[in-house]
Design a protein around this motif. Structure first.
Motif, PDB file in Angstrom:
ATOM      1  N   HIS A 197      39.982 -17.917  10.954  1.00 54.53           N
ATOM      2  CA  HIS A 197      40.466 -18.594   9.751  1.00 54.53           C
ATOM      3  C   HIS A 197      39.410 -18.478   8.665  1.00 54.53           C
ATOM      4  CE1 HIS A 197      42.393 -21.589   7.183  1.00 54.53           C
ATOM      5  NE2 HIS A 197      41.226 -22.205   7.087  1.00 54.53           N
ATOM      6  N   GLY A 198      39.725 -17.773   7.610  1.00 52.02           N
ATOM      7  CA  GLY A 198      38.785 -17.606   6.511  1.00 52.02           C
ATOM      8  C   GLY A 198      38.013 -16.304   6.613  1.00 52.02           C
ATOM      9  N   ALA A 199      37.595 -15.800   5.458  1.00 54.59           N
ATOM     10  CA  ALA A 199      36.909 -14.508   5.408  1.00 54.59           C
ATOM     11  C   ALA A 199      35.605 -14.517   6.203  1.00 54.59           C
ATOM     12  CB  ALA A 199      36.640 -14.123   3.949  1.00 54.59           C
ATOM     13  N   ARG A 200      34.841 -15.622   6.124  1.00 54.90           N
ATOM     14  CA  ARG A 200      33.559 -15.691   6.850  1.00 54.90           C
ATOM     15  C   ARG A 200      33.757 -15.708   8.358  1.00 54.90           C
ATOM     16  NH1 ARG A 200      29.654 -20.290   5.139  1.00 54.90           N
ATOM     17  NH2 ARG A 200      28.451 -19.253   6.771  1.00 54.90           N
ATOM     18  N   ALA A 201      34.960 -16.053   8.811  1.00 53.17           N
ATOM     19  CA  ALA A 201      35.259 -16.060  10.241  1.00 53.17           C
ATOM     20  C   ALA A 201      35.877 -14.747  10.708  1.00 53.17           C
ATOM     21  CB  ALA A 201      36.197 -17.216  10.569  1.00 53.17           C
ATOM     22  N   VAL A 235      35.033 -23.188  16.718  1.00 55.25           N
ATOM     23  CA  VAL A 235      33.697 -23.115  16.136  1.00 55.25           C
ATOM     24  C   VAL A 235      33.805 -22.897  14.629  1.00 55.25           C
ATOM     25  CG1 VAL A 235      31.491 -21.893  16.123  1.00 55.25           C
ATOM     26  CG2 VAL A 235      32.724 -22.175  18.271  1.00 55.25           C
ATOM     27  N   PRO A 236      33.529 -23.922  13.807  1.00 53.58           N
ATOM     28  CA  PRO A 236      33.449 -23.700  12.361  1.00 53.58           C
ATOM     29  C   PRO A 236      32.287 -22.764  12.039  1.00 53.58           C
ATOM     30  CG  PRO A 236      33.661 -26.045  12.868  1.00 53.58           C
ATOM     31  CD  PRO A 236      33.360 -25.345  14.153  1.00 53.58           C
ATOM     32  N   ARG A 237      32.488 -21.869  11.082  1.00 56.98           N
ATOM     33  CA  ARG A 237      31.446 -20.904  10.709  1.00 56.98           C
ATOM     34  C   ARG A 237      30.629 -21.469   9.546  1.00 56.98           C
ATOM     35  NH1 ARG A 237      30.091 -18.390  14.954  1.00 56.98           N
ATOM     36  NH2 ARG A 237      31.823 -17.348  16.010  1.00 56.98           N
ATOM     37  N   LEU A 238      29.663 -22.325   9.909  1.00 53.27           N
ATOM     38  CA  LEU A 238      28.863 -23.044   8.920  1.00 53.27           C
ATOM     39  C   LEU A 238      27.428 -22.549   8.856  1.00 53.27           C
ATOM     40  CD1 LEU A 238      30.123 -26.607   9.914  1.00 53.27           C
ATOM     41  CD2 LEU A 238      31.000 -25.154   8.083  1.00 53.27           C
ATOM     42  N   THR A 239      26.949 -21.932   9.937  1.00 50.82           N
ATOM     43  CA  THR A 239      25.591 -21.409   9.991  1.00 50.82           C
ATOM     44  C   THR A 239      25.641 -19.958  10.451  1.00 50.82           C
ATOM     45  OG1 THR A 239      25.350 -22.235  12.265  1.00 50.82           O
ATOM     46  CG2 THR A 239      24.563 -23.660  10.494  1.00 50.82           C
ATOM     47  N   SER A 240      24.514 -19.275  10.329  1.00 46.97           N
ATOM     48  CA  SER A 240      24.442 -17.870  10.721  1.00 46.97           C
ATOM     49  C   SER A 240      23.501 -17.701  11.914  1.00 46.97           C
ATOM     50  CB  SER A 240      23.928 -17.008   9.557  1.00 46.97           C
ATOM     51  OG  SER A 240      24.794 -17.112   8.447  1.00 46.97           O
ATOM     52  N   ILE A 241      23.790 -16.698  12.727  1.00 46.90           N
ATOM     53  CA  ILE A 241      22.900 -16.333  13.826  1.00 46.90           C
ATOM     54  C   ILE A 241      21.815 -15.415  13.257  1.00 46.90           C
ATOM     55  CG2 ILE A 241      22.741 -15.070  15.996  1.00 46.90           C
ATOM     56  CD1 ILE A 241      25.573 -15.968  16.615  1.00 46.90           C
ATOM     57  N   ALA A 242      20.537 -15.745  13.518  1.00 42.14           N
ATOM     58  CA  ALA A 242      19.423 -14.974  12.969  1.00 42.14           C
ATOM     59  C   ALA A 242      18.531 -14.460  14.094  1.00 42.14           C
ATOM     60  CB  ALA A 242      18.641 -15.832  11.973  1.00 42.14           C
ATOM     61  N   GLY A 243      17.309 -14.062  13.731  1.00 35.80           N
ATOM     62  CA  GLY A 243      16.435 -13.394  14.686  1.00 35.80           C
ATOM     63  C   GLY A 243      16.113 -14.207  15.918  1.00 35.80           C
ATOM     64  N   PHE A 244      15.872 -15.519  15.749  1.00 33.64           N
ATOM     65  CA  PHE A 244      15.527 -16.340  16.914  1.00 33.64           C
ATOM     66  C   PHE A 244      16.659 -16.338  17.932  1.00 33.64           C
ATOM     67  CE2 PHE A 244      15.618 -20.419  19.165  1.00 33.64           C
ATOM     68  CZ  PHE A 244      14.365 -20.410  19.745  1.00 33.64           C
ATOM     69  N   GLU A 245      17.886 -16.507  17.440  1.00 28.57           N
ATOM     70  CA  GLU A 245      19.048 -16.539  18.346  1.00 28.57           C
ATOM     71  C   GLU A 245      19.226 -15.188  19.049  1.00 28.57           C
ATOM     72  OE1 GLU A 245      19.756 -19.776  15.332  1.00 28.57           O
ATOM     73  OE2 GLU A 245      19.054 -17.704  15.266  1.00 28.57           O
ATOM     74  N   TRP A 246      19.130 -14.095  18.278  1.00 31.79           N
ATOM     75  CA  TRP A 246      19.293 -12.765  18.872  1.00 31.79           C
ATOM     76  C   TRP A 246      18.195 -12.480  19.888  1.00 31.79           C
ATOM     77  CZ3 TRP A 246      23.594 -10.377  18.956  1.00 31.79           C
ATOM     78  CH2 TRP A 246      24.480 -10.411  17.893  1.00 31.79           C
ATOM     79  N   ALA A 265      36.767 -25.370   5.972  1.00 33.52           N
ATOM     80  CA  ALA A 265      35.739 -24.381   6.305  1.00 33.52           C
ATOM     81  C   ALA A 265      36.325 -23.272   7.171  1.00 33.52           C
ATOM     82  CB  ALA A 265      34.595 -25.066   7.060  1.00 33.52           C
ATOM     83  N   PRO A 266      35.751 -22.078   7.127  1.00 30.99           N
ATOM     84  CA  PRO A 266      36.201 -21.014   8.022  1.00 30.99           C
ATOM     85  C   PRO A 266      35.879 -21.375   9.471  1.00 30.99           C
ATOM     86  CG  PRO A 266      34.189 -20.362   6.903  1.00 30.99           C
ATOM     87  CD  PRO A 266      34.632 -21.654   6.274  1.00 30.99           C
ATOM     88  N   TYR A 267      36.698 -20.916  10.385  1.00 31.13           N
ATOM     89  CA  TYR A 267      36.445 -21.197  11.796  1.00 31.13           C
ATOM     90  C   TYR A 267      37.067 -20.102  12.663  1.00 31.13           C
ATOM     91  CZ  TYR A 267      41.306 -22.933  11.974  1.00 31.13           C
ATOM     92  OH  TYR A 267      42.672 -23.041  11.887  1.00 31.13           O
ATOM     93  N   ASN A 268      36.585 -20.055  13.895  1.00 33.93           N
ATOM     94  CA  ASN A 268      37.217 -19.266  14.954  1.00 33.93           C
ATOM     95  C   ASN A 268      37.636 -20.220  16.046  1.00 33.93           C
ATOM     96  OD1 ASN A 268      34.504 -17.441  14.157  1.00 33.93           O
ATOM     97  ND2 ASN A 268      36.444 -16.360  14.029  1.00 33.93           N
TER      98      ASN A 268
END
Length: 341
Positions: A152-156, A307-318, A271-274
């Motif tokens: 739901h939503g472009a960011r998702a 899961v609402p798409r409110l934050t991004s996965i970055a280097g620490f998560e990867w 908000a966008p979500y999956n």
């Protein structure tokens, strides 16, 4: 102080960074518009899509108007039904043909309505379409797993604004599903209880992460939520297979699902979500594996994850496989629970 919390289903750690303490308004952004001159999912554009696989309509001819829910093959499928798997080795690697199925469930003929705007009766028709397609696809022995999801939503990840969900059948068990199934099977082997049932009973007793409880369903924020305002919707009574739910059970689920979607829409300003429907794989017998799925009926528990798409996965998560969640599930549940739906 922040906390490290272990997710016993996904087998990973989550950092609940309470010092960051982000509230719903901190995540609010303007929704991204999806460009579209003519929507192929709208009434009157049935000829702009592949021929329908399934439709809910009071009357009328296939591939014509007067439908409520419509299922079509994806015009640009990730996997195709036609052909053989041809599972083979390639040096140290494995490779097989891209065999599977990729379908689109158009949830409403109205371009302006989201899934949260549908009535319980309309949502029930969507759930019946999901069940129908799952039951049909699992008849194909090549398919090992079906994943039903919504962007739901472009960011998702949605490329069309018209409300729709997708169903993909794949010829292997995906790692996320394999981990969850393995954990559930071991828990049952050790304790003769369903892990999900244990988690649900504990959360109902605790209460702080419950968003809404119905007679037979419950919506909650998981203890080790990887993302802000992550939610799960469970049947309270043990049930391993969504596709075995009857019409009355789906009608009650429609009420609970609508409530969850409305709360997210109101609190997080659309908000966008999956969301993903996690259900059991087809219980096909496999040569040389007589015990496969022998306890699945007792150890697994279907559920919906949002899961609402409110934050991004970055280097620490990867780099670590850990997730940092700036909003505690207790706070998220409180914000959503207090929303006036």
């Amino acid at each position: 102080m922040s906390e490290l919390r272990w997710d016993p289903l996904k087998l990973h750690w989550v950092i609940i960074a309470t010092e960051r303490g982000r509230r719903p308004r901190d995540f609010q952004t303007e929704p991204e518009a999806l460009p579209m001159t003519s929507c192929p999912f709208c009434y009157g554009n049935e000829d702009k899509t592949p021929p329908e696989i399934y439709a809910s309509r009071p009357s009328g001819l296939p591939n014509a108007a007067n439908w409520q829910v419509r299922v079509i093959p994806n015009k640009y499928p990730a996997l195709r039904v036609e052909g053989d798997l041809d599972n083979r080795g390639y040096g140290p690697y494995d490779v097989m043909n891209g065999i599977g199925a990729h379908e689109v469930i158009i949830e409403t003929p109205d371009h302006e309505r989201s899934m949260a705007d549908l009535t319980p009766a309309e949502l029930t028709e969507v759930l019946i379409a999901w069940r129908t397609r799952l039951l049909d696809l699992r008849r194909d022995f090549r398919f090992r797993y079906m994943i039903l999801f919504k962007n739901h939503g472009a960011r998702a990840g949605a490329t069309l604004a018209h409300s729709h969900s997708q169903l993909i059948a794949v010829p292997m068990l995906p790692p996320v599903a394999a981990t969850e199934l393995k954990v559930c099977r071991k828990h049952y082997a050790d304790k003769e209880r369903c892990l999900f049932c244990d988690l649900i009973a504990f959360e109902l007793e605790q209460g702080s992460r419950i968003v809404r409880e119905f007679a037979n369903y419950v919506t909650l924020a998981p203890y080790a939520s990887s993302f802000p305002f992550e939610l799960k919707l469970y049947p309270k009574q043990h049930a391993h297979d969504f596709a075995l739910m009857n019409d009355a059970q789906l009608a009650e689920l429609a009420v609970a699902l609508r409530d969850m979607l409305l709360r997210v829409k109101l609190v997080l300003k659309d908000a966008p979500y999956n969301f993903i429907l996690h259900t059991c794989p087809p219980m096909h017998r496999r040569p040389g594996k007589p015990g496969l799925w022998s306890s699945l009926e007792y150890d697994y528990h279907w559920h919906i994850e949002l899961v609402p798409r409110l934050t991004s996965i970055a280097g620490f998560e990867w780099g670590t496989g850990f997730y940092i969640n700036p909003t505690s599930p207790e706070d998220a549940a409180l914000f959503l629970r207090e929303a006036e739906v």
